[in-house]
Design a protein around this motif. Structure first.
Motif, PDB file in Angstrom:
ATOM      1  N   TYR A 420      26.363 -30.649  19.886  1.00  0.00           N
ATOM      2  CA  TYR A 420      26.910 -30.799  18.922  1.00  0.00           C
ATOM      3  C   TYR A 420      25.963 -30.490  17.601  1.00  0.00           C
ATOM      4  CZ  TYR A 420      30.800 -31.577  21.968  1.00  0.00           C
ATOM      5  OH  TYR A 420      31.913 -31.198  22.524  1.00  0.00           O
ATOM      6  N   SER A 421      24.767 -29.773  17.511  1.00  0.00           N
ATOM      7  CA  SER A 421      23.818 -30.599  16.275  1.00  0.00           C
ATOM      8  C   SER A 421      23.962 -29.840  14.688  1.00  0.00           C
ATOM      9  CB  SER A 421      22.929 -29.697  16.536  1.00  0.00           C
ATOM     10  OG  SER A 421      23.062 -27.954  16.930  1.00  0.00           O
ATOM     11  N   GLY A 422      25.208 -29.781  14.863  1.00  0.00           N
ATOM     12  CA  GLY A 422      25.825 -29.186  13.473  1.00  0.00           C
ATOM     13  C   GLY A 422      26.415 -30.534  12.928  1.00  0.00           C
ATOM     14  N   LEU A 423      26.432 -31.482  13.357  1.00  0.00           N
ATOM     15  CA  LEU A 423      27.308 -32.675  13.058  1.00  0.00           C
ATOM     16  C   LEU A 423      25.911 -33.336  13.227  1.00  0.00           C
ATOM     17  CD1 LEU A 423      30.630 -32.726  15.774  1.00  0.00           C
ATOM     18  CD2 LEU A 423      29.889 -32.198  13.419  1.00  0.00           C
ATOM     19  N   SER A 425      23.994 -37.093  13.122  1.00  0.00           N
ATOM     20  CA  SER A 425      23.190 -37.146  14.562  1.00  0.00           C
ATOM     21  C   SER A 425      23.627 -38.490  14.780  1.00  0.00           C
ATOM     22  CB  SER A 425      21.814 -36.942  15.467  1.00  0.00           C
ATOM     23  OG  SER A 425      21.490 -38.086  14.342  1.00  0.00           O
ATOM     24  N   ARG A 446      35.097 -27.813  16.877  1.00  0.00           N
ATOM     25  CA  ARG A 446      34.398 -28.117  15.594  1.00  0.00           C
ATOM     26  C   ARG A 446      32.810 -28.464  15.549  1.00  0.00           C
ATOM     27  NH1 ARG A 446      39.737 -30.102  17.022  1.00  0.00           N
ATOM     28  NH2 ARG A 446      40.952 -30.785  15.181  1.00  0.00           N
ATOM     29  N   THR A 447      31.818 -27.619  15.085  1.00  0.00           N
ATOM     30  CA  THR A 447      30.677 -27.584  15.186  1.00  0.00           C
ATOM     31  C   THR A 447      30.406 -28.229  13.693  1.00  0.00           C
ATOM     32  OG1 THR A 447      31.273 -25.500  14.134  1.00  0.00           O
ATOM     33  CG2 THR A 447      31.230 -25.485  16.641  1.00  0.00           C
ATOM     34  N   ASP A 448      30.993 -28.442  12.858  1.00  0.00           N
ATOM     35  CA  ASP A 448      29.786 -28.600  11.852  1.00  0.00           C
ATOM     36  C   ASP A 448      31.072 -29.783  10.873  1.00  0.00           C
ATOM     37  OD1 ASP A 448      31.738 -26.559  10.444  1.00  0.00           O
ATOM     38  OD2 ASP A 448      31.339 -25.565  10.251  1.00  0.00           O
ATOM     39  N   VAL A 449      30.457 -30.557  10.086  1.00  0.00           N
ATOM     40  CA  VAL A 449      31.262 -31.471   9.173  1.00  0.00           C
ATOM     41  C   VAL A 449      32.850 -30.642   8.683  1.00  0.00           C
ATOM     42  CG1 VAL A 449      31.059 -32.968   7.053  1.00  0.00           C
ATOM     43  CG2 VAL A 449      29.059 -32.913   8.719  1.00  0.00           C
ATOM     44  N   ALA A 450      32.362 -29.282   8.141  1.00  0.00           N
ATOM     45  CA  ALA A 450      33.453 -28.706   6.982  1.00  0.00           C
ATOM     46  C   ALA A 450      34.796 -29.292   7.812  1.00  0.00           C
ATOM     47  CB  ALA A 450      32.911 -27.606   6.807  1.00  0.00           C
ATOM     48  N   SER A 451      34.353 -28.499   9.408  1.00  0.00           N
ATOM     49  CA  SER A 451      36.053 -28.711  10.332  1.00  0.00           C
ATOM     50  C   SER A 451      36.322 -30.070  10.862  1.00  0.00           C
ATOM     51  CB  SER A 451      34.472 -27.480  11.230  1.00  0.00           C
ATOM     52  OG  SER A 451      34.002 -28.557  11.955  1.00  0.00           O
TER      53      SER A 451
END
Length: 510
Positions: A420-423, A425, A446-451
């Motif tokens: 989950y590197s888009g979030l 750590s 869900r792969t980024d903070v916006a999601s």
């Protein structure tokens, strides 16, 4: 009273959503019994979230010759560690030795016995240490030159209860929180209970068997159901804890001995804090309104300051919590009252089993024994199964509990941070510790903070709140910030009100 709109039929009705009730629900549902559990408040909202948060044999119980209890608990330590390595982990305890305490040779002999009472695969043995050149000696006063170190375990107690309830639910149990048992009546062939849950009104439950696991209210429930029963064997002991800013940089805990024979732990807590406790006081008040008093705060500060080079004063306390332990009355001094449990069955008609006493470390064994009683009475032929089963989220490397899950948790967590590197750590690391493999349900697609949706409070996103509401029975800011997580310690005071407003503005979809 109006006729209940909801009627449930089950094999087993469990009154009480603490660790014993949730553990029994899980075991019984796993044996194919139909189960309804009712809890008048939130899961783990009383005693089971107010412990010292240890999975331990109880070193001090050796002093009272409770060898059977200590051995039973020591065996359970590693069973539990393997079952839920995300919410439990090994912890080393440092015991400074001071003049006037028991002779060092006697303490070393006790620790040697502690090591030998049960097989250890995960936990290292005890040893003597020189505090002058050991990392644990640095925060202590210079007069403490020698000590001992031994192993036990840490647990997120409230999450342990929730994981048992989740497992029970996934095996078919009905879990009803905010549901008060207002009537429990013995009929010819079964029990008839009335529950009141504000969101859906009165619920009638017909049950072949009742389990009374109401903790501090066990005697009250038993007396209401069986008026002739004697509930006087329960003794309520208040235990209080304080939390202060982090007192030391290493990852060991301390066990301090007071001249009056009491012991207090100082434990690394939530990365930035130190947890200090507990007290042992007889309690006669309302079990719904338990709180620390000034004398307890002063006592814990004084005892910790006897050992730490930097004194602790009441103004240093950032949070406190208190709970009432429902222990088996044995006539002993409060600190010496047995932590073992007693199961009592009244089978003069449809049976009711009441749970007296117990401790978190032995909850699984207690549940297994309780369901053995129930299974015999209901002609259920399925044996115990929880000894070799992961709790939800604990299956890091397969469905069965493994030493690898404990020993290689950090490697598994690093793999999830990479996945989950888009979030952030730190956020993924917290999710790993809180949810284990259920992180994949939480973060599905869900792969980024916006999601993750709204950031309701720093580090708390709508996705996590919705997960907790949907899968973990969380309904209030208190449930989320202090029991499902400990974010309440890290957030500004206004965060709770803001979260409560958000919950009100976003009703949970049915």
């Amino acid at each position: 009273m109006a006729e209940p709109q909801h009627i449930l039929d089950c094999d087993v009705l469990i009154v009480g959503g603490g660790i014993n009730g949730a553990g029994i629900a899980r075991d019984a549902a796993g044996r194919g019994l139909s189960v309804v559990l009712c809890e008048k408040d939130d899961l783990a909202s009383h005693t089971s979230s107010a412990s010292t948060k240890l999975i331990h044999g109880g070193l001090r119980y050796l002093e009272y010759y409770e060898f059977h209890l200590v051995r039973k608990a020591l065996i359970e330590r590693e069973v539990l560690l393997r079952a839920a390595p995300h919410i439990m982990w090994p912890l080393r305890f440092v015991m400074p030795h001071a003049q006037g305490q028991r002779p060092a040779l006697l303490i070393r002999a006790g620790l040697f016995l502690y090591d030998l009472l049960a097989r250890r695969e995960l936990l290292p043995a005890s040893a003597g240490i020189n505090l002058r050149n050991h990392v644990a000696g640095k925060p202590l006063k210079p007069e403490f030159e020698r000590g001992f170190i031994y192993s036990d375990g840490w647990v997120d107690d409230a999450r342990l209860v929730v994981l048992n309830a989740i497992d029970a639910c996934e095996k078919g149990a009905t879990i009803l929180t905010q549901a008060v048992c207002t009537r429990l009546e013995r009929k010819t062939a079964d029990w008839e209970a009335t529950l009141f849950k504000p969101s859906c009104g009165h619920i009638r439950v017909n049950a072949r068997y009742v389990v009374n696991a109401a903790g501090p209210w066990t005697a009250d429930v038993l007396h209401a159901a069986v008026p002739r029963a004697d509930g006087g064997q329960l003794r309520l002991i208040k235990g209080s804890h304080i939390v202060v800013k982090r007192m030391f940089e290493h990852d060991n805990a301390y066990i301090f001995q007071h001249p009056d024979g009491r012991i207090v732990f100082a434990i690394p807590y939530e990365r930035d804090f130190t947890l200090i406790g507990t007290t042992d006081l007889d309690y006669q008040g309302d079990a719904n309104q338990v709180a620390i008093d000034e004398d307890e705060i002063a006592y814990l500060c004084q005892l910790a300051s006897r050992y730490f080079a930097k004194p602790i004063v009441p103004a240093d306390v950032v949070w406190t919590y208190s709970g009432v332990r429902p222990l088996v009355e044995d006539g002993a001094d409060a600190k010496a009252v047995t932590r073992d449990y007693r199961l009592e069955v009244d089978d003069n008609g449809p049976p009711i089993l009441s749970v007296f006493g117990g401790k978190i470390t032995t909850f699984r064994k207690l549940a297994e024994e309780a369901v053995d009683h129930i299974a015999r009475a209901l002609d259920n032929r399925h044996g115990g199964w929880t000894h070799n089963a992961c709790l939800p989220g604990g299956d890091l490397f397969g469905a069965e509990p493994r030493n690898k899950s404990v020993l290689e948790f950090d490697a598994w967590r690093r793999a999830q941070i990479a996945r989950y590197s888009g979030l952030p750590s730190e956020l993924v690391a917290r999710y790993c510790r809180t949810y284990g493999t259920r992180i994949h349900t939480l973060l599905a697609e869900r792969t980024d903070v916006a999601s993750l949706g709204d950031e309701i409070a720093p580090g708390l996103y709508a996705t996590e709140v919705e997960y907790l509401r949907r899968y973990e029975w969380a309904r209030s800011a208190q449930d989320i910030l202090w029991r499902r997580t400990k974010l309440g310690l890290h957030l500004p005071p206004a965060a709770a009100d803001h979260l409560q407003s958000w919950l009100a503005a976003h009703p949970l979809a049915r």
